[in-house]
Design a protein around this motif. Sequence first.
Motif, PDB file in Angstrom:
ATOM      1  N   VAL A   1       6.650 -15.707   0.881  1.00 43.82           N
ATOM      2  CA  VAL A   1       6.454 -14.667   0.008  1.00 43.82           C
ATOM      3  C   VAL A   1       6.061 -13.265   0.916  1.00 43.82           C
ATOM      4  O   VAL A   1       5.794 -13.247   1.912  1.00 43.82           O
ATOM      5  CB  VAL A   1       5.248 -15.009  -0.884  1.00 43.82           C
ATOM      6  CG1 VAL A   1       5.766 -16.147  -1.696  1.00 43.82           C
ATOM      7  CG2 VAL A   1       3.973 -15.308  -0.153  1.00 43.82           C
ATOM      8  N   LEU A   2       6.168 -12.354  -0.058  1.00 44.07           N
ATOM      9  CA  LEU A   2       5.740 -10.897   0.638  1.00 44.07           C
ATOM     10  C   LEU A   2       4.131 -10.440   0.304  1.00 44.07           C
ATOM     11  O   LEU A   2       4.008 -10.971  -0.918  1.00 44.07           O
ATOM     12  CB  LEU A   2       6.617  -9.827   0.159  1.00 44.07           C
ATOM     13  CG  LEU A   2       7.992  -9.755   0.715  1.00 44.07           C
ATOM     14  CD1 LEU A   2       8.829  -8.660  -0.066  1.00 44.07           C
ATOM     15  CD2 LEU A   2       8.074  -9.528   1.992  1.00 44.07           C
ATOM     16  N   VAL A   3       3.287 -10.176   1.372  1.00 38.66           N
ATOM     17  CA  VAL A   3       2.411  -9.855   1.038  1.00 38.66           C
ATOM     18  C   VAL A   3       1.702  -8.703   0.208  1.00 38.66           C
ATOM     19  O   VAL A   3       2.303  -7.595   0.678  1.00 38.66           O
ATOM     20  CB  VAL A   3       1.312  -9.918   2.389  1.00 38.66           C
ATOM     21  CG1 VAL A   3      -0.240  -9.673   2.007  1.00 38.66           C
ATOM     22  CG2 VAL A   3       1.509 -11.218   2.969  1.00 38.66           C
ATOM     23  N   LYS A   4       1.271  -8.559  -0.801  1.00 39.51           N
ATOM     24  CA  LYS A   4       0.962  -7.446  -1.556  1.00 39.51           C
ATOM     25  C   LYS A   4      -0.521  -6.998  -1.014  1.00 39.51           C
ATOM     26  O   LYS A   4      -1.328  -7.647  -1.327  1.00 39.51           O
ATOM     27  CB  LYS A   4       1.115  -7.473  -2.976  1.00 39.51           C
ATOM     28  CG  LYS A   4       0.927  -6.204  -3.806  1.00 39.51           C
ATOM     29  CD  LYS A   4       1.285  -6.436  -4.983  1.00 39.51           C
ATOM     30  CE  LYS A   4       0.632  -6.196  -6.144  1.00 39.51           C
ATOM     31  NZ  LYS A   4       0.926  -6.749  -7.553  1.00 39.51           N
ATOM     32  N   ASP A   5      -0.736  -5.765  -0.455  1.00 36.72           N
ATOM     33  CA  ASP A   5      -1.980  -5.389  -0.101  1.00 36.72           C
ATOM     34  C   ASP A   5      -2.078  -3.960  -0.579  1.00 36.72           C
ATOM     35  O   ASP A   5      -1.537  -3.102  -0.399  1.00 36.72           O
ATOM     36  CB  ASP A   5      -1.833  -5.281   1.555  1.00 36.72           C
ATOM     37  CG  ASP A   5      -3.257  -5.223   2.299  1.00 36.72           C
ATOM     38  OD1 ASP A   5      -4.343  -4.989   1.416  1.00 36.72           O
ATOM     39  OD2 ASP A   5      -3.206  -5.554   3.379  1.00 36.72           O
ATOM     40  N   GLN A   6      -3.251  -3.835  -1.159  1.00 37.20           N
ATOM     41  CA  GLN A   6      -3.590  -2.429  -1.676  1.00 37.20           C
ATOM     42  C   GLN A   6      -2.646  -1.749  -2.730  1.00 37.20           C
ATOM     43  O   GLN A   6      -2.126  -0.750  -2.513  1.00 37.20           O
ATOM     44  CB  GLN A   6      -3.942  -1.285  -0.534  1.00 37.20           C
ATOM     45  CG  GLN A   6      -5.099  -1.706   0.427  1.00 37.20           C
ATOM     46  CD  GLN A   6      -5.156  -0.914   1.681  1.00 37.20           C
ATOM     47  OE1 GLN A   6      -4.960   0.425   1.491  1.00 37.20           O
ATOM     48  NE2 GLN A   6      -5.211  -1.302   2.884  1.00 37.20           N
ATOM     49  N   GLU A   7      -2.101  -2.655  -3.383  1.00 40.73           N
ATOM     50  CA  GLU A   7      -1.041  -2.472  -4.561  1.00 40.73           C
ATOM     51  C   GLU A   7       0.038  -2.168  -4.132  1.00 40.73           C
ATOM     52  O   GLU A   7       0.979  -1.616  -4.629  1.00 40.73           O
ATOM     53  CB  GLU A   7      -1.701  -1.490  -5.492  1.00 40.73           C
ATOM     54  CG  GLU A   7      -2.787  -1.835  -6.475  1.00 40.73           C
ATOM     55  CD  GLU A   7      -2.580  -3.333  -7.060  1.00 40.73           C
ATOM     56  OE1 GLU A   7      -1.357  -3.243  -7.741  1.00 40.73           O
ATOM     57  OE2 GLU A   7      -3.703  -4.057  -6.730  1.00 40.73           O
ATOM     58  N   GLN A   8       0.677  -2.430  -2.691  1.00 36.69           N
ATOM     59  CA  GLN A   8       2.049  -2.230  -2.063  1.00 36.69           C
ATOM     60  C   GLN A   8       2.223  -3.336  -0.960  1.00 36.69           C
ATOM     61  O   GLN A   8       1.235  -3.995  -0.674  1.00 36.69           O
ATOM     62  CB  GLN A   8       2.056  -0.645  -1.453  1.00 36.69           C
ATOM     63  CG  GLN A   8       1.245  -0.638  -0.169  1.00 36.69           C
ATOM     64  CD  GLN A   8       1.382   0.710   0.294  1.00 36.69           C
ATOM     65  OE1 GLN A   8       2.559   0.928   0.654  1.00 36.69           O
ATOM     66  NE2 GLN A   8       0.471   1.580   0.473  1.00 36.69           N
ATOM     67  N   GLU A   9       3.465  -3.460  -0.938  1.00 43.85           N
ATOM     68  CA  GLU A   9       4.022  -4.404   0.110  1.00 43.85           C
ATOM     69  C   GLU A   9       3.435  -3.950   1.424  1.00 43.85           C
ATOM     70  O   GLU A   9       3.460  -2.578   1.967  1.00 43.85           O
ATOM     71  CB  GLU A   9       5.273  -4.691  -0.085  1.00 43.85           C
ATOM     72  CG  GLU A   9       6.419  -3.582   0.216  1.00 43.85           C
ATOM     73  CD  GLU A   9       6.683  -2.835  -0.769  1.00 43.85           C
ATOM     74  OE1 GLU A   9       5.786  -1.650  -1.118  1.00 43.85           O
ATOM     75  OE2 GLU A   9       7.597  -3.131  -1.788  1.00 43.85           O
ATOM     76  N   ARG A  10       3.100  -4.824   2.238  1.00 46.11           N
ATOM     77  CA  ARG A  10       2.892  -4.541   3.749  1.00 46.11           C
ATOM     78  C   ARG A  10       4.450  -4.216   4.241  1.00 46.11           C
ATOM     79  O   ARG A  10       4.348  -3.438   5.364  1.00 46.11           O
ATOM     80  CB  ARG A  10       2.191  -5.611   4.357  1.00 46.11           C
ATOM     81  CG  ARG A  10       0.736  -5.923   4.191  1.00 46.11           C
ATOM     82  CD  ARG A  10      -0.041  -6.857   4.915  1.00 46.11           C
ATOM     83  NE  ARG A  10      -1.243  -7.106   4.789  1.00 46.11           N
ATOM     84  CZ  ARG A  10      -1.797  -8.092   5.502  1.00 46.11           C
ATOM     85  NH1 ARG A  10      -1.318  -8.994   6.200  1.00 46.11           N
ATOM     86  NH2 ARG A  10      -3.393  -8.084   5.287  1.00 46.11           N
ATOM     87  N   CYS A  11       5.432  -4.931   3.962  1.00 48.23           N
ATOM     88  CA  CYS A  11       6.762  -4.693   4.551  1.00 48.23           C
ATOM     89  C   CYS A  11       7.095  -3.449   4.951  1.00 48.23           C
ATOM     90  O   CYS A  11       6.858  -2.673   4.118  1.00 48.23           O
ATOM     91  CB  CYS A  11       7.445  -5.398   3.704  1.00 48.23           C
ATOM     92  SG  CYS A  11       9.250  -5.296   4.439  1.00 48.23           S
ATOM     93  N   VAL A  12       7.396  -3.195   6.107  1.00 50.15           N
ATOM     94  CA  VAL A  12       7.946  -1.825   6.699  1.00 50.15           C
ATOM     95  C   VAL A  12       9.500  -1.826   6.765  1.00 50.15           C
ATOM     96  O   VAL A  12      10.131  -0.901   7.177  1.00 50.15           O
ATOM     97  CB  VAL A  12       7.410  -1.419   7.768  1.00 50.15           C
ATOM     98  CG1 VAL A  12       5.795  -0.827   7.536  1.00 50.15           C
ATOM     99  CG2 VAL A  12       7.513  -2.292   8.860  1.00 50.15           C
ATOM    100  N   ALA A  13      10.333  -2.684   6.145  1.00 46.20           N
ATOM    101  CA  ALA A  13      11.697  -3.018   6.082  1.00 46.20           C
ATOM    102  C   ALA A  13      12.250  -2.960   7.486  1.00 46.20           C
ATOM    103  O   ALA A  13      13.107  -2.409   7.677  1.00 46.20           O
ATOM    104  CB  ALA A  13      12.101  -2.336   5.044  1.00 46.20           C
ATOM    105  N   CYS A  14      11.350  -3.566   8.614  1.00 41.71           N
ATOM    106  CA  CYS A  14      12.405  -3.427   9.737  1.00 41.71           C
ATOM    107  C   CYS A  14      13.436  -4.197  10.020  1.00 41.71           C
ATOM    108  O   CYS A  14      14.133  -4.004  10.997  1.00 41.71           O
ATOM    109  CB  CYS A  14      11.032  -3.588  10.940  1.00 41.71           C
ATOM    110  SG  CYS A  14      10.555  -5.364  10.754  1.00 41.71           S
ATOM    111  N   GLY A  15      13.475  -5.295   9.158  1.00 42.67           N
ATOM    112  CA  GLY A  15      14.560  -6.389   9.191  1.00 42.67           C
ATOM    113  C   GLY A  15      14.561  -7.478  10.281  1.00 42.67           C
ATOM    114  O   GLY A  15      15.467  -8.146  10.404  1.00 42.67           O
ATOM    115  N   LEU A  16      13.470  -7.487  10.938  1.00 32.44           N
ATOM    116  CA  LEU A  16      13.141  -8.527  12.041  1.00 32.44           C
ATOM    117  C   LEU A  16      13.242 -10.019  11.291  1.00 32.44           C
ATOM    118  O   LEU A  16      14.030 -10.808  12.031  1.00 32.44           O
ATOM    119  CB  LEU A  16      11.952  -8.584  12.736  1.00 32.44           C
ATOM    120  CG  LEU A  16      11.828  -7.702  13.933  1.00 32.44           C
ATOM    121  CD1 LEU A  16      10.312  -7.337  14.204  1.00 32.44           C
ATOM    122  CD2 LEU A  16      12.914  -8.106  14.817  1.00 32.44           C
TER     123      LEU A  16
END
Length: 193
Positions: free
Chosen positions: A62-77
């Motif tokens: 799952v994607l982590v939601k932190d401070q009402e937004q995704e932590r993901c920076v879409a780096c693609g790794l």
Amino acid sequence: MASNIIKGDKSERELSFMGKLYFPEIFKGMAFSIKHIFRPTVTIQYPEEKPELGPEFRGRPVLVKDQEQERCVACGLCARACPPLAISMQAAETTDVKERYPETFEIDMLRCIYCGFCEEVCPEEAIVMSPDYDFNFSDRKDAVFGKDRLLIDKSQLQPRLNFLAEKRNKQFGKTFNFQASNNTHSVKNRQDD
Ligand code: SF4
Ligand code: SF4
């Protein structure tokens, strides 16, 4: 095919007198079974009863939601590391200090093999293995989870995040002389400021 047992072979196990009677062995077996009736049960009546899973369990990613937004920076790794190519995403720019975010992020749960490689390579601790394993689909399209089903608030993932901090993150920086001050752009690291 001829039998390997030769009559009178010395390697053949000789039964004792008690063994030949059979009854003592039957009673021994029954005593063993009765003893286990009073021991704590280890089997459960799934799915009515759910097992208690520790933080080391790898359920669906799952994607982590932190401070009402995704932590993901879409780096693609994670998509690059995923062996069955289950992850796909579309990156977009944001005015936020993290600069990029995934406009779309999808995991095909019919492809996912729960290997945890995505979690392993993510530099932002933005994708983690959740305790959720109990789901089904009536259509192949339903198995493609988008951000609506992938984003889970960090508070619900805390046991896994604590587990990673204890068992995995300690090794970071030992080999590459990692400096935390070089990684202040992410949601995760900004929170530590
Ligand atoms: S757990 Fe493994 S298979 Fe599933 S999305 Fe992550 S890298 Fe891919
Ligand atoms: S989940 Fe992690 S590895 Fe995957 S794109 Fe986002 S930041 Fe990169």
